[in-house]
Scaffold this motif. Sequence first.
Motif, PDB file in Angstrom:
ATOM      1  N   ARG A 100       0.829  -1.206   0.000  1.00 35.00           N
ATOM      2  CA  ARG A 100       0.000   0.000   0.000  1.00 35.00           C
ATOM      3  C   ARG A 100       0.867   1.263   0.000  1.00 35.00           C
ATOM      4  O   ARG A 100       0.563   2.236  -0.693  1.00 35.00           O
ATOM      5  CB  ARG A 100      -0.937  -0.016   1.200  1.00 35.00           C
ATOM      6  CG  ARG A 100      -1.928  -1.181   1.132  1.00 35.00           C
ATOM      7  CD  ARG A 100      -2.747  -1.304   2.374  1.00 35.00           C
ATOM      8  NE  ARG A 100      -3.720  -0.219   2.406  1.00 35.00           N
ATOM      9  CZ  ARG A 100      -4.411   0.114   3.491  1.00 35.00           C
ATOM     10  NH1 ARG A 100      -4.238  -0.533   4.613  1.00 35.00           N
ATOM     11  NH2 ARG A 100      -5.267   1.096   3.443  1.00 35.00           N
ATOM     12  N   MET A 101       1.966   1.237   0.758  1.00 31.77           N
ATOM     13  CA  MET A 101       2.860   2.387   0.831  1.00 31.77           C
ATOM     14  C   MET A 101       3.512   2.652  -0.532  1.00 31.77           C
ATOM     15  O   MET A 101       3.703   3.813  -0.914  1.00 31.77           O
ATOM     16  CB  MET A 101       3.932   2.170   1.902  1.00 31.77           C
ATOM     17  CG  MET A 101       4.844   3.368   2.098  1.00 31.77           C
ATOM     18  SD  MET A 101       3.975   4.916   2.518  1.00 31.77           S
ATOM     19  CE  MET A 101       3.348   4.529   4.121  1.00 31.77           C
ATOM     20  N   ALA A 102       3.834   1.613  -1.263  1.00 29.99           N
ATOM     21  CA  ALA A 102       4.437   1.792  -2.591  1.00 29.99           C
ATOM     22  C   ALA A 102       3.506   2.587  -3.503  1.00 29.99           C
ATOM     23  O   ALA A 102       3.961   3.458  -4.264  1.00 29.99           O
ATOM     24  CB  ALA A 102       4.767   0.442  -3.212  1.00 29.99           C
ATOM     25  N   LEU A 103       2.216   2.329  -3.416  1.00 33.07           N
ATOM     26  CA  LEU A 103       1.254   3.100  -4.218  1.00 33.07           C
ATOM     27  C   LEU A 103       1.231   4.558  -3.794  1.00 33.07           C
ATOM     28  O   LEU A 103       1.200   5.458  -4.637  1.00 33.07           O
ATOM     29  CB  LEU A 103      -0.138   2.480  -4.111  1.00 33.07           C
ATOM     30  CG  LEU A 103      -0.300   1.147  -4.830  1.00 33.07           C
ATOM     31  CD1 LEU A 103      -1.589   0.473  -4.408  1.00 33.07           C
ATOM     32  CD2 LEU A 103      -0.260   1.346  -6.328  1.00 33.07           C
ATOM     33  N   SER A 104       1.264   4.802  -2.496  1.00 35.14           N
ATOM     34  CA  SER A 104       1.297   6.182  -1.999  1.00 35.14           C
ATOM     35  C   SER A 104       2.558   6.901  -2.447  1.00 35.14           C
ATOM     36  O   SER A 104       2.503   8.068  -2.873  1.00 35.14           O
ATOM     37  CB  SER A 104       1.219   6.208  -0.469  1.00 35.14           C
ATOM     38  OG  SER A 104      -0.011   5.739  -0.027  1.00 35.14           O
ATOM     39  N   GLU A 105       3.698   6.206  -2.363  1.00 36.44           N
ATOM     40  CA  GLU A 105       4.964   6.810  -2.789  1.00 36.44           C
ATOM     41  C   GLU A 105       4.943   7.129  -4.280  1.00 36.44           C
ATOM     42  O   GLU A 105       5.451   8.171  -4.707  1.00 36.44           O
ATOM     43  CB  GLU A 105       6.128   5.868  -2.478  1.00 36.44           C
ATOM     44  CG  GLU A 105       6.400   5.719  -1.004  1.00 36.44           C
ATOM     45  CD  GLU A 105       7.436   4.654  -0.687  1.00 36.44           C
ATOM     46  OE1 GLU A 105       7.823   4.572   0.495  1.00 36.44           O
ATOM     47  OE2 GLU A 105       7.861   3.910  -1.591  1.00 36.44           O
ATOM     48  N   PHE A 106       4.339   6.253  -5.063  1.00 41.89           N
ATOM     49  CA  PHE A 106       4.236   6.508  -6.507  1.00 41.89           C
ATOM     50  C   PHE A 106       3.368   7.736  -6.769  1.00 41.89           C
ATOM     51  O   PHE A 106       3.716   8.583  -7.581  1.00 41.89           O
ATOM     52  CB  PHE A 106       3.684   5.281  -7.234  1.00 41.89           C
ATOM     53  CG  PHE A 106       3.630   5.453  -8.731  1.00 41.89           C
ATOM     54  CD1 PHE A 106       4.794   5.381  -9.484  1.00 41.89           C
ATOM     55  CD2 PHE A 106       2.433   5.687  -9.373  1.00 41.89           C
ATOM     56  CE1 PHE A 106       4.760   5.545 -10.865  1.00 41.89           C
ATOM     57  CE2 PHE A 106       2.380   5.851 -10.742  1.00 41.89           C
ATOM     58  CZ  PHE A 106       3.543   5.780 -11.494  1.00 41.89           C
ATOM     59  N   HIS A 107       2.238   7.838  -6.071  1.00 42.03           N
ATOM     60  CA  HIS A 107       1.358   9.011  -6.225  1.00 42.03           C
ATOM     61  C   HIS A 107       2.108  10.300  -5.904  1.00 42.03           C
ATOM     62  O   HIS A 107       1.929  11.310  -6.585  1.00 42.03           O
ATOM     63  CB  HIS A 107       0.120   8.910  -5.320  1.00 42.03           C
ATOM     64  CG  HIS A 107      -0.928   7.992  -5.820  1.00 42.03           C
ATOM     65  ND1 HIS A 107      -1.614   8.168  -7.001  1.00 42.03           N
ATOM     66  CD2 HIS A 107      -1.431   6.852  -5.278  1.00 42.03           C
ATOM     67  CE1 HIS A 107      -2.485   7.214  -7.177  1.00 42.03           C
ATOM     68  NE2 HIS A 107      -2.396   6.390  -6.145  1.00 42.03           N
ATOM     69  N   GLU A 108       2.931  10.269  -4.872  1.00 41.82           N
ATOM     70  CA  GLU A 108       3.696  11.462  -4.500  1.00 41.82           C
ATOM     71  C   GLU A 108       4.783  11.778  -5.522  1.00 41.82           C
ATOM     72  O   GLU A 108       5.012  12.937  -5.861  1.00 41.82           O
ATOM     73  CB  GLU A 108       4.325  11.281  -3.119  1.00 41.82           C
ATOM     74  CG  GLU A 108       3.334  11.375  -1.992  1.00 41.82           C
ATOM     75  CD  GLU A 108       4.005  11.253  -0.634  1.00 41.82           C
ATOM     76  OE1 GLU A 108       5.180  11.640  -0.494  1.00 41.82           O
ATOM     77  OE2 GLU A 108       3.332  10.764   0.298  1.00 41.82           O
TER      78      GLU A 108
END
Length: 159
Positions: A100-108
């Motif tokens: 889930r964090m990887a998706l957030s990091e990609f969005h950022e």
Amino acid sequence: MGGSSAPFIADYERTSQEAVTAMHQNDLEVLRLPGGSLAVVPAPGAPTLVFVHGGYWQALSAADSMYPAPALAARGWGYLAVEYTLAPHASLGTMVQQTRMALSEFHEAVPDHGPLVVAGHSAGGHLVAMSTLASLYERRGDKDRATAYRNRVADHRQR
């Protein structure tokens, strides 16, 4: 039947290394996100395939999962290979959180990306499903089920 998975793992790793070499030769940037995931940044608004690798939660990595990136980039897509800590060094709950964090990091890192297609192979497919269900139950306000999908489904750490 049976046998060693070593030849398949070696081929997976070799093919991914060749893909990274080809991308560098074609001046395609591979971005390393804070959690270790690897991204080939799409053009603004272009879709991205998010891929969570398999390996029985105990093998492979984002770097070993770069083989689809050149073909996707040639078609205008971005690519994100998700990194997560392998068992027995992490619980499944931790792996779900890292996915889930990887998706957030990609969005950022890539705020102007287009649609995301999220997929996984074997253990990676499981982590995609668990991440999706945890998010669904969190949005619904069902903290007990969200916690169960993040943490309690199975734990492959050695005891």
